[in-house]
Write an enzyme that holds these catalytic residues in place. Sequence first.
Site, short mmCIF file in Angstrom:
data_model
loop_
_atom_site.label_atom_id
_atom_site.label_comp_id
_atom_site.label_asym_id
_atom_site.label_seq_id
_atom_site.Cartn_x
_atom_site.Cartn_y
_atom_site.Cartn_z
N TRP A 101 17.32 -4.12 11.83
CA TRP A 101 15.66 -4.40 12.08
C TRP A 101 15.75 -5.62 13.08
O TRP A 101 14.87 -5.48 14.02
CB TRP A 101 15.25 -4.76 10.78
CG TRP A 101 15.07 -3.38 10.04
CD1 TRP A 101 15.45 -3.22 8.66
CD2 TRP A 101 14.24 -2.16 10.51
NE1 TRP A 101 15.06 -1.78 8.48
CE2 TRP A 101 14.49 -1.32 9.50
CE3 TRP A 101 13.58 -1.97 11.58
CZ2 TRP A 101 13.51 -0.08 9.61
CZ3 TRP A 101 12.86 -0.76 11.50
CH2 TRP A 101 13.06 0.24 10.51
N ASP A 178 11.04 -11.75 10.02
CA ASP A 178 10.47 -10.48 9.43
C ASP A 178 11.00 -10.50 7.86
O ASP A 178 12.48 -10.41 7.70
CB ASP A 178 11.47 -9.31 10.24
CG ASP A 178 11.24 -8.29 9.73
OD1 ASP A 178 10.62 -7.90 8.57
OD2 ASP A 178 11.52 -7.10 10.28
N LYS A 202 7.44 -1.82 1.43
CA LYS A 202 8.65 -2.01 0.63
C LYS A 202 8.25 -2.88 -0.74
O LYS A 202 8.51 -2.17 -1.90
CB LYS A 202 9.67 -2.89 1.31
CG LYS A 202 10.67 -2.29 2.29
CD LYS A 202 10.15 -1.73 3.46
CE LYS A 202 10.98 -0.94 4.34
NZ LYS A 202 10.93 -1.28 5.68
#
Length: 366
Positions: A101, A178, A202
């Site tokens: 990511w 993040d 999530k």
Amino acid sequence: MTRVFNFSAGPAALPEPVLRQAAEEMLDWHGAGCGVMEMSHRGKEFTSIIERAEIDFRELLAIPDEYRVLFLQGGATQQFAQIPMNLLAGGSADYLVTGTWSKKAYSEAKHLAVALGGGARLAGSTEQDGFTRLLDAEELELDENARYLHLCTNETIHGVELRDPARLPRTAVPIVADMSSHILSRPIDVNRYGLIYAGAQKNIGPSGLVIVIVREDLLGRASAVTPAVMDYRVMADNGSMLNTPPTYAIYVAGLVFQWLKGQGGLAAVEANNIAKAKLLYDFLDASDFYANPVEPTARSRMNIPFLLRDESLNDAFLAGAKEAGLAQLKGHKSVGGMRASIYNAMPLAGVEALVDYMRDFSARKG
Ligand SMILES: *Cc1c(COP(=O)(O)O)cnc(C)c1O
């Protein structure tokens, strides 16, 4: 109806009481005569929903007054672009790459920086070690004049988490994090960050929503090419409602926040997450049938990848798991093996059922 224990990395399991409440309110929210999906985002009903959601979210994370909370669309991936558009203009930004990511975030910034008349620098990477550890302070090459330093505090695919505040880089540059896959899993000190963002699917609620926590002094710095819907200043000035926000996702997120408060807040949630992760890691470490490749101090409490020593048994493992009501354990294609995502909504009983199944499978096949 049989609900499985759902180990999906995202969109992920939601707390059952939240789903039940959403079902109950689907046709008629609090006597409004319609459901949340059907009401105007500017009406008093939805206004009360988004205001409550923000109050609860702020309370859970103890967000200081000088930070704004934005409920935006486009997922975390859109933030990979929106962050440089808002914060880079003509300058340079540092990126730490510790997994898939953060690598994607860096790649998007590098691409956009050209158009923004700035640059994006790689300030540290663990790629040569297969993204199985955190970066040490001595390895970092930080630019003290960077506009911001971007990092990902939980790499969902590799199962690498930065939890210890002492391992957060020491810098006067605003840290942009993040936190998509571990936000709300424990208390954090928001003051250490300039901007925090998290896609909802999530640990917060339905996909389509991304929450941004941004320090006020970072607003109003957007490059001239930034569209209004992507400008943090404009969105903050309009209460995240320049246009129609993802209303239903915000509503469900609000129910999740209330559920978390009902659990006793994030300290209690963290204790539960510690117990869940310990159960699985202790089992993995005692086994010579399964293995987790991540360096112990970097192991995520939310996403736990593991490999079977004999990979020819992978399909049999997954088929048996499915039969035992344990769903979505297949690892990400880039790392292979298995991954158990055990976010807030996964009860301890789900991890116990997984460990029981794994013990049984290894006894039969080992
Ligand atoms: C899932 C995830 C993303 C991407 O989220 P989208 O909502 O699909 O854009 C980004 N970062 C992390 C850490 C993630 O877990």
